[in-house]
Design an enzyme around this catalytic site. Structure first.
Site, PDB file in Angstrom:
ATOM      1  N   SER A   1      38.940   4.470 -16.872  1.00  0.00           N
ATOM      2  CA  SER A   1      40.231   4.379 -17.563  1.00  0.00           C
ATOM      3  C   SER A   1      40.415   5.503 -18.577  1.00  0.00           C
ATOM      4  O   SER A   1      41.532   5.763 -19.024  1.00  0.00           O
ATOM      5  CB  SER A   1      40.367   3.025 -18.262  1.00  0.00           C
ATOM      6  OG  SER A   1      40.411   1.975 -17.326  1.00  0.00           O
TER       7      SER A   1
ATOM      8  N   GLY B   1      42.258   0.884 -14.837  1.00  0.00           N
ATOM      9  CA  GLY B   1      42.388   2.252 -14.355  1.00  0.00           C
ATOM     10  C   GLY B   1      43.220   3.103 -15.297  1.00  0.00           C
ATOM     11  O   GLY B   1      43.846   2.595 -16.233  1.00  0.00           O
TER      12      GLY B   1
ATOM     13  N   GLY C   1      46.135   6.283 -16.341  1.00  0.00           N
ATOM     14  CA  GLY C   1      47.451   6.785 -15.966  1.00  0.00           C
ATOM     15  C   GLY C   1      48.598   5.859 -16.315  1.00  0.00           C
ATOM     16  O   GLY C   1      48.434   4.818 -16.958  1.00  0.00           O
TER      17      GLY C   1
ATOM     18  N   CYS D   1      43.824  -5.257 -17.209  1.00  0.00           N
ATOM     19  CA  CYS D   1      44.192  -3.949 -17.749  1.00  0.00           C
ATOM     20  C   CYS D   1      45.293  -3.289 -16.907  1.00  0.00           C
ATOM     21  O   CYS D   1      46.411  -3.778 -16.887  1.00  0.00           O
ATOM     22  CB  CYS D   1      42.954  -3.065 -17.861  1.00  0.00           C
ATOM     23  SG  CYS D   1      43.147  -1.686 -19.014  1.00  0.00           S
ATOM     24  N   PHE D   2      45.007  -2.230 -16.175  1.00  0.00           N
ATOM     25  CA  PHE D   2      46.011  -1.611 -15.314  1.00  0.00           C
ATOM     26  C   PHE D   2      46.525  -2.621 -14.296  1.00  0.00           C
ATOM     27  O   PHE D   2      47.707  -2.636 -13.945  1.00  0.00           O
ATOM     28  CB  PHE D   2      45.389  -0.401 -14.605  1.00  0.00           C
ATOM     29  CG  PHE D   2      46.380   0.582 -14.043  1.00  0.00           C
ATOM     30  CD1 PHE D   2      46.889   1.604 -14.819  1.00  0.00           C
ATOM     31  CD2 PHE D   2      46.794   0.486 -12.722  1.00  0.00           C
ATOM     32  CE1 PHE D   2      47.804   2.527 -14.297  1.00  0.00           C
ATOM     33  CE2 PHE D   2      47.699   1.398 -12.190  1.00  0.00           C
ATOM     34  CZ  PHE D   2      48.209   2.411 -12.982  1.00  0.00           C
TER      35      PHE D   2
ATOM     36  N   GLN E   1      49.329  -4.620 -15.607  1.00  0.00           N
ATOM     37  CA  GLN E   1      50.593  -3.889 -15.594  1.00  0.00           C
ATOM     38  C   GLN E   1      51.177  -3.816 -14.179  1.00  0.00           C
ATOM     39  O   GLN E   1      52.403  -3.868 -14.002  1.00  0.00           O
ATOM     40  CB  GLN E   1      50.356  -2.492 -16.172  1.00  0.00           C
ATOM     41  CG  GLN E   1      49.923  -2.531 -17.630  1.00  0.00           C
ATOM     42  CD  GLN E   1      49.189  -1.270 -18.076  1.00  0.00           C
ATOM     43  OE1 GLN E   1      49.042  -0.322 -17.313  1.00  0.00           O
ATOM     44  NE2 GLN E   1      48.711  -1.273 -19.311  1.00  0.00           N
TER      45      GLN E   1
ATOM     46  N   ASN F   1      41.107  -1.083 -23.415  1.00  0.00           N
ATOM     47  CA  ASN F   1      41.249   0.342 -23.161  1.00  0.00           C
ATOM     48  C   ASN F   1      42.573   0.568 -22.448  1.00  0.00           C
ATOM     49  O   ASN F   1      42.623   0.693 -21.232  1.00  0.00           O
ATOM     50  CB  ASN F   1      40.094   0.873 -22.312  1.00  0.00           C
ATOM     51  CG  ASN F   1      40.235   2.371 -22.059  1.00  0.00           C
ATOM     52  OD1 ASN F   1      41.129   3.025 -22.594  1.00  0.00           O
ATOM     53  ND2 ASN F   1      39.355   2.905 -21.226  1.00  0.00           N
TER      54      ASN F   1
ATOM     55  N   GLY G   1      46.698   2.451 -22.946  1.00  0.00           N
ATOM     56  CA  GLY G   1      47.708   3.168 -23.707  1.00  0.00           C
ATOM     57  C   GLY G   1      49.113   2.771 -23.328  1.00  0.00           C
ATOM     58  O   GLY G   1      50.076   3.217 -23.945  1.00  0.00           O
ATOM     59  N   PHE G   2      49.239   1.928 -22.278  1.00  0.00           N
ATOM     60  CA  PHE G   2      50.528   1.396 -21.843  1.00  0.00           C
ATOM     61  C   PHE G   2      50.493  -0.119 -21.970  1.00  0.00           C
ATOM     62  O   PHE G   2      49.427  -0.733 -22.042  1.00  0.00           O
ATOM     63  CB  PHE G   2      50.823   1.792 -20.391  1.00  0.00           C
ATOM     64  CG  PHE G   2      51.050   3.262 -20.199  1.00  0.00           C
ATOM     65  CD1 PHE G   2      52.335   3.783 -20.166  1.00  0.00           C
ATOM     66  CD2 PHE G   2      49.977   4.136 -20.045  1.00  0.00           C
ATOM     67  CE1 PHE G   2      52.546   5.146 -19.990  1.00  0.00           C
ATOM     68  CE2 PHE G   2      50.171   5.491 -19.873  1.00  0.00           C
ATOM     69  CZ  PHE G   2      51.462   6.004 -19.845  1.00  0.00           C
TER      70      PHE G   2
ATOM     71  N   HIS H   1      39.439  -6.713 -21.105  1.00  0.00           N
ATOM     72  CA  HIS H   1      38.332  -6.617 -20.148  1.00  0.00           C
ATOM     73  C   HIS H   1      37.388  -7.811 -20.261  1.00  0.00           C
ATOM     74  O   HIS H   1      36.543  -7.852 -21.153  1.00  0.00           O
ATOM     75  CB  HIS H   1      37.541  -5.329 -20.399  1.00  0.00           C
ATOM     76  CG  HIS H   1      38.244  -4.093 -19.979  1.00  0.00           C
ATOM     77  ND1 HIS H   1      37.981  -3.443 -18.792  1.00  0.00           N
ATOM     78  CD2 HIS H   1      39.229  -3.382 -20.587  1.00  0.00           C
ATOM     79  CE1 HIS H   1      38.758  -2.380 -18.682  1.00  0.00           C
ATOM     80  NE2 HIS H   1      39.523  -2.320 -19.757  1.00  0.00           N
TER      81      HIS H   1
ATOM     82  N   GLU I   1      34.914  -8.406 -18.255  1.00  0.00           N
ATOM     83  CA  GLU I   1      33.541  -7.986 -17.933  1.00  0.00           C
ATOM     84  C   GLU I   1      32.855  -7.424 -19.174  1.00  0.00           C
ATOM     85  O   GLU I   1      31.641  -7.452 -19.296  1.00  0.00           O
ATOM     86  CB  GLU I   1      33.554  -6.960 -16.796  1.00  0.00           C
ATOM     87  CG  GLU I   1      33.652  -5.522 -17.208  1.00  0.00           C
ATOM     88  CD  GLU I   1      35.008  -5.140 -17.775  1.00  0.00           C
ATOM     89  OE1 GLU I   1      35.098  -4.144 -18.505  1.00  0.00           O
ATOM     90  OE2 GLU I   1      35.998  -5.845 -17.478  1.00  0.00           O
TER      91      GLU I   1
END
Length: 369
Positions: free
Chosen positions: A40, A220, A222, A248-249, A252, A290, A292-293, A338, A340
């Site tokens: 990430s 992940g 981006g 996380c990603f 989203q 972790n 940023g979006f 997260h 994990e």
């Protein structure tokens, strides 16, 4: 050199050279090796807010991927030696061998405060070019994180399987690798799951061909607004009624499949000490983040979506950011943090048990016991 023109001088740390990426800070006081190897963090220059980094060295066991993923590394006081019974190499040597450019001796407190006020931004780290104007020009010419499609760059090229630790698998999980950390499939394997990890651009048909009890969407890097391929895949999975768990990603991606928007946070959440609240129980968990979006969704009540009612399940206590979604009419849920949690904390690890419960309920519904 930050893209707004502010610069910080220090000493070369790790590899000598240049690196460009998004400047972000991580507030964890431990776990720097897991941070360095987390996919990430691809294309990001990570500033560690803890002042003393490198004390315990590095080892082969704690890698969260097959390589160091960060674009660059910024620390205040690197440890002069590695003192831990598990240490195999020093952090400085590891960065140098991996070709990762770093800088030490930087006032990371001032740098962090600057990013909190101005927001995450592009930056460059150079131990070869000290011309500030030249470096600033190249920082401003480097790619931005908004609009970046990075998951395929860190995803596996070929499917692979992580066997259930018990030997005989209880559940079969198809995991879409958007930048998965090694400890994630291992956490599910410990609960009896046989985890099939597939590339980021895998289709719903490819995931469903495994006859999975559940589908997992990983973390992940981006901009999630660019991950249309993952949204399309997930839409097919939701329509098939297969249980879904995203982190996380993946949170989203689920949000986008449900019709919610995502947006760029000012400076993001990164570290192993982020408090979140369960909106139903009020229980507070300290969690690893972790991202940023984030997802834009109502914090209270339910929202009607193409897949039924959805509610926000978790909220960040520092800034009221959406940290989780629960679907009430289809078997799907996700969190922004997260579970994990390598290296920790472990408050949220029970979410994998929740996923197993969802898969067990799906079996009972299908009459499979």
């Amino acid at each position: 050199m930050l893209e707004d023109g502010r610069s910080f001088a220090g000493d070369a740390f790790g590899s000598v050279g240049e690196a460009f990426g998004e400047a972000v800070f991580s507030t964890g006081m431990t776990g720097y090796q897991e941070t360095l190897t987390d996919p990430s963090f691809h294309r990001q220059v990570v500033i560690m807010t803890a002042p003393h980094i490198g004390n315990t060295g590095v080892n082969d066991t704690d890698y969260e991927s097959d390589r160091i993923q960060v674009a660059g590394f910024v620390v205040r006081d690197p440890s002069r030696l590695a003192s831990n019974w598990r240490a195999q190499r020093t952090l400085d040597d590891e960065l140098e061998n991996a070709g990762v450019v770093g800088i030490s001796g930087v006032d990371t407190r001032a740098l962090t405060r600057h990013l909190r006020e101005r927001g995450a931004m592009r930056c460059g780290v150079s131990s070869t070019d000290t011309d500030l104007d030249s470096l600033l020009d190249r920082v401003r010419a480097s790619p931005e994180m908004v609009g970046a499609d990075l998951a395929p760059e860190v995803s596996t090229d070929q499917p692979y399987v992580v066997e259930a630790r018990s030997g005989l698998p209880v559940f079969t999980v198809a995991a879409l690798d958007l930048g998965i950390k090694r400890n994630t499939p291992l956490s599910m394997a410990a609960l009896g799951c046989e985890v099939h990890v597939l590339p980021a651009r895998s289709t719903a048909a490819e995931l469903l061909a495994l006859s999975p009890d559940g589908v997992f969407l990983s973390n992940g890097p981006g901009d999630p607004a660019r991950a249309d391929y993952a949204v399309e895949t997930l839409t097919g999975v939701l329509e098939a009624g297969v249980p879904v768990f995203g982190i996380c990603f993946g949170n989203q991606v689920l949000a986008r499949a449900l019709g919610f928007e995502t947006y760029k946070l000012t400076y993001g959440h990164r570290g192993v000490n982020q408090p979140v609240a369960d909106t139903r129980t009020g229980r507070i968990a300290v969690t690893s983040h972790n991202h940023g979006f984030a997802v834009r969704a109502p914090l209270t009540g339910t929202t009607d979506t193409p897949y039924g009612r959805v509610e926000v399940s978790h909220v960040a206590l520092n800034d009221d950011v959406v940290e989780g979604l629960t679907c009430l009419d289809v078997p799907a849920f996700s969190v922004q943090f997260h579970p994990e949690a390598a290296p920790g904390p472990h408050d949220a690890q029970g979410l994998f048990d929740r996923f197993c419960g969802l898969m067990a309920a799906g079996r009972r519904k299908r009459g499979e016991g």
